[in-house]
Design a protein around this motif. Structure first.
Motif, mmCIF file in Angstrom:
data_model
loop_
_atom_site.group_PDB
_atom_site.id
_atom_site.type_symbol
_atom_site.label_atom_id
_atom_site.label_comp_id
_atom_site.label_asym_id
_atom_site.label_seq_id
_atom_site.Cartn_x
_atom_site.Cartn_y
_atom_site.Cartn_z
ATOM 1 N N ALA A 102 0.833 -1.202 0.000
ATOM 2 C CA ALA A 102 0.000 0.000 0.000
ATOM 3 C C ALA A 102 0.870 1.255 0.000
ATOM 4 C CB ALA A 102 -0.913 0.004 1.224
ATOM 5 N N PRO A 103 0.359 2.370 -0.523
ATOM 6 C CA PRO A 103 1.102 3.642 -0.479
ATOM 7 C C PRO A 103 1.502 4.012 0.943
ATOM 8 C CG PRO A 103 -0.786 3.815 -1.941
ATOM 9 C CD PRO A 103 -0.919 2.496 -1.237
ATOM 10 N N HIS A 104 2.669 4.616 1.058
ATOM 11 C CA HIS A 104 3.226 4.987 2.364
ATOM 12 C C HIS A 104 3.237 6.505 2.500
ATOM 13 C CE1 HIS A 104 5.940 4.352 5.868
ATOM 14 N NE2 HIS A 104 6.431 5.529 5.500
ATOM 15 N N PHE A 105 2.740 6.999 3.638
ATOM 16 C CA PHE A 105 2.709 8.445 3.893
ATOM 17 C C PHE A 105 3.880 8.844 4.773
ATOM 18 C CE2 PHE A 105 -1.625 7.583 2.671
ATOM 19 C CZ PHE A 105 -2.030 8.742 2.003
ATOM 20 N N LEU A 106 4.541 9.938 4.415
ATOM 21 C CA LEU A 106 5.630 10.501 5.204
ATOM 22 C C LEU A 106 5.516 12.021 5.128
ATOM 23 C CD1 LEU A 106 8.238 9.995 6.859
ATOM 24 C CD2 LEU A 106 9.500 10.133 4.684
ATOM 25 N N ASN A 107 4.887 12.601 6.156
ATOM 26 C CA ASN A 107 4.612 14.043 6.158
ATOM 27 C C ASN A 107 3.788 14.401 4.915
ATOM 28 O OD1 ASN A 107 6.082 14.333 8.577
ATOM 29 N ND2 ASN A 107 7.999 14.424 7.423
ATOM 30 N N ASP A 108 4.289 15.276 4.058
ATOM 31 C CA ASP A 108 3.554 15.667 2.852
ATOM 32 C C ASP A 108 3.807 14.731 1.671
ATOM 33 O OD1 ASP A 108 2.497 17.869 4.163
ATOM 34 O OD2 ASP A 108 4.119 19.205 3.517
ATOM 35 N N LEU A 109 4.651 13.740 1.886
ATOM 36 C CA LEU A 109 4.999 12.831 0.792
ATOM 37 C C LEU A 109 4.125 11.581 0.818
ATOM 38 C CD1 LEU A 109 8.899 12.964 0.975
ATOM 39 C CD2 LEU A 109 7.358 14.414 -0.380
ATOM 40 N N VAL A 110 3.789 11.108 -0.372
ATOM 41 C CA VAL A 110 3.125 9.814 -0.534
ATOM 42 C C VAL A 110 4.024 8.978 -1.437
ATOM 43 C CG1 VAL A 110 1.043 8.582 -1.179
ATOM 44 C CG2 VAL A 110 0.888 10.954 -0.404
ATOM 45 N N ILE A 111 4.413 7.816 -0.937
ATOM 46 C CA ILE A 111 5.349 6.968 -1.673
ATOM 47 C C ILE A 111 4.600 5.744 -2.185
ATOM 48 C CG2 ILE A 111 7.542 5.740 -1.582
ATOM 49 C CD1 ILE A 111 8.206 7.526 0.874
ATOM 50 N N PHE A 112 4.505 5.636 -3.499
ATOM 51 C CA PHE A 112 3.824 4.515 -4.143
ATOM 52 C C PHE A 112 4.841 3.421 -4.491
ATOM 53 C CE2 PHE A 112 0.865 7.964 -4.925
ATOM 54 C CZ PHE A 112 -0.383 7.358 -4.824
ATOM 55 N N SER A 113 4.494 2.190 -4.149
ATOM 56 C CA SER A 113 5.270 1.018 -4.559
ATOM 57 C C SER A 113 4.521 0.377 -5.721
ATOM 58 C CB SER A 113 5.407 0.030 -3.391
ATOM 59 O OG SER A 113 6.104 0.623 -2.314
ATOM 60 N N THR A 114 4.982 0.580 -6.925
ATOM 61 C CA THR A 114 4.167 0.285 -8.103
ATOM 62 C C THR A 114 4.201 -1.195 -8.495
ATOM 63 O OG1 THR A 114 5.911 0.677 -9.738
ATOM 64 C CG2 THR A 114 4.700 2.611 -8.935
ATOM 65 N N LEU A 115 3.302 -1.544 -9.389
ATOM 66 C CA LEU A 115 3.186 -2.922 -9.858
ATOM 67 C C LEU A 115 4.262 -3.278 -10.881
ATOM 68 C CD1 LEU A 115 -0.690 -3.132 -10.277
ATOM 69 C CD2 LEU A 115 0.699 -3.598 -8.245
ATOM 70 N N ASP A 116 4.942 -2.265 -11.425
ATOM 71 C CA ASP A 116 6.005 -2.534 -12.398
ATOM 72 C C ASP A 116 7.395 -2.308 -11.794
ATOM 73 O OD1 ASP A 116 5.748 0.228 -12.257
ATOM 74 O OD2 ASP A 116 6.279 0.550 -14.349
#
Length: 331
Positions: free
Chosen positions: A161-175
């Motif tokens: 799942a996407p990870h939140f860090l303050n104002d950042l959203v970190i996506f771990s993609t399918l590719d």
């Protein structure tokens, strides 16, 4: 000519059956006492994701055990995040259900199949099955950000799942990429490739520790801080505390430091690992043929014990392995 084809066909199937019948499995040389740590678990697991499982009666199982949240029959439980259970139907009807008050729900009609999602404060982050990334305002349900990812032919079920860090959203993609988005600027800041295989290349593990990102696919591990470091491993399972521990498809258990350098390694020939749990000083590793491997983190000394293991889905909790009608404790 027909006779030749017939002979070749018979030979092919003979070789195929022979190969299947001689498939090698893990057979420990020394087996200790039978595993004694069980608890009754009168449920069947019908679906699993990275941090949540769905039981046959539609209740939700988390890393810490069952919770009083029920998922609709036409939906899958896809994630547990920020005090919400997230479920979704195949046509994109997403539901947020409060863990504290299961009657409190929020609905989104997103009209596309959802791979995973997460929530932080008033933002819903969604990774779709076509690898599209999106951010939504939970109150207004307006879209804040959208960007298309790459192609993914097939994926491992452990979608992160996407990870939140303050104002950042970190996506771990399918590719096989890590994509960093600024939720306030509504802008992608960085894309980093972990691996580039054609299938089953999605991120299966993600964490941030000591200002370093660790992302893992089934083929490579990335450690990202000021520099990018990668190592090739065919990974089955991952746990990370002060050290990164992995199981490989070759039957290895490996300890890596923050620079992805191998610190210790042991191999269990032909082992097929189903899951791994880390405690203060031990790794507990469940093996497909019905064994529990207990490994000391410092010395890598280990013992092997027989466990009762039935066919079916396995969900790895914080302190137990959950199977159909069975809960195998580790401490």
């Amino acid at each position: 000519m027909k006779n030749n084809i017939y002979v070749v066909t018979i030979l092919f199937f003979t070789l195929l059956v022979s190969a299947c019948s001689t498939k090698e499995v893990y057979e420990p040389k020394v087996v200790g006492s039978d595993w004694q740590k069980y608890e009754k678990f009168t449920h069947n697991i019908i679906d699993t994701s990275a941090n949540i499982a769905l039981l046959e009666e539609r209740k939700v199982l988390t890393k810490n055990g069952e919770i009083n949240v029920t998922v609709d029959k036409n939906k899958h439980a896809i994630s547990l995040t920020d005090k919400w259970v997230i479920s979704a139907s195949i046509d994109g009807n997403l539901t947020l259900t409060s863990i504290a008050n299961p009657l409190k729900k929020k609905e989104f009609q997103l009209k596309r199949t959802i791979a995973t999602a997460s929530v932080s404060k008033n933002i819903l982050a969604v990774l779709f099955a076509n690898d599209e990334m999106a951010l939504y305002d939970i109150k207004t349900k307006n879209i804040l950000f959208k960007e298309q990812g790459g192609k993914a032919l097939a994926v491992d079920a452990r979608v992160v799942a996407p990870h939140f860090l303050n104002d950042l959203v970190i996506f771990s993609t399918l590719d096989g990429k890590v994509v960093v988005v600024n939720s306030k600027l509504k802008k992608r800041l960085r894309t980093t490739i972990v691996s580039s295989e054609s299938a089953f290349n999605n991120i299966i593990y993600f964490s941030i520790a000591d200002n370093k990102i660790v992302a893992v696919t089934g083929y490579k591990i990335l450690a990202l801080s000021q520099k990018e470091k990668r190592q090739k491993f065919e990974v089955r399972n991952v746990v990370y505390d002060d050290t990164l521990y992995i199981n490989t498809k070759q039957g290895e258990v490996i300890a890596l430091n923050s620079n992805l350098e191998t610190q210790q390694k042991v191999k269990f020939p032909f082992a097929h690992f189903l899951g791994m749990i880390s405690t203060n000083d031990k790794l507990y590793i469940l093996e497909k043929e019905g064994y529990m491997i207990v490994l000391d983190k410092k010395t890598f000394d280990y013992s092997v014990h027989e466990v009762d293991l039935d066919e079916g889905l396995v969900f790895v909790g914080d302190n137990a392995f959950y199977l159909n009608d069975e809960k195998i404790l580790v401490e």
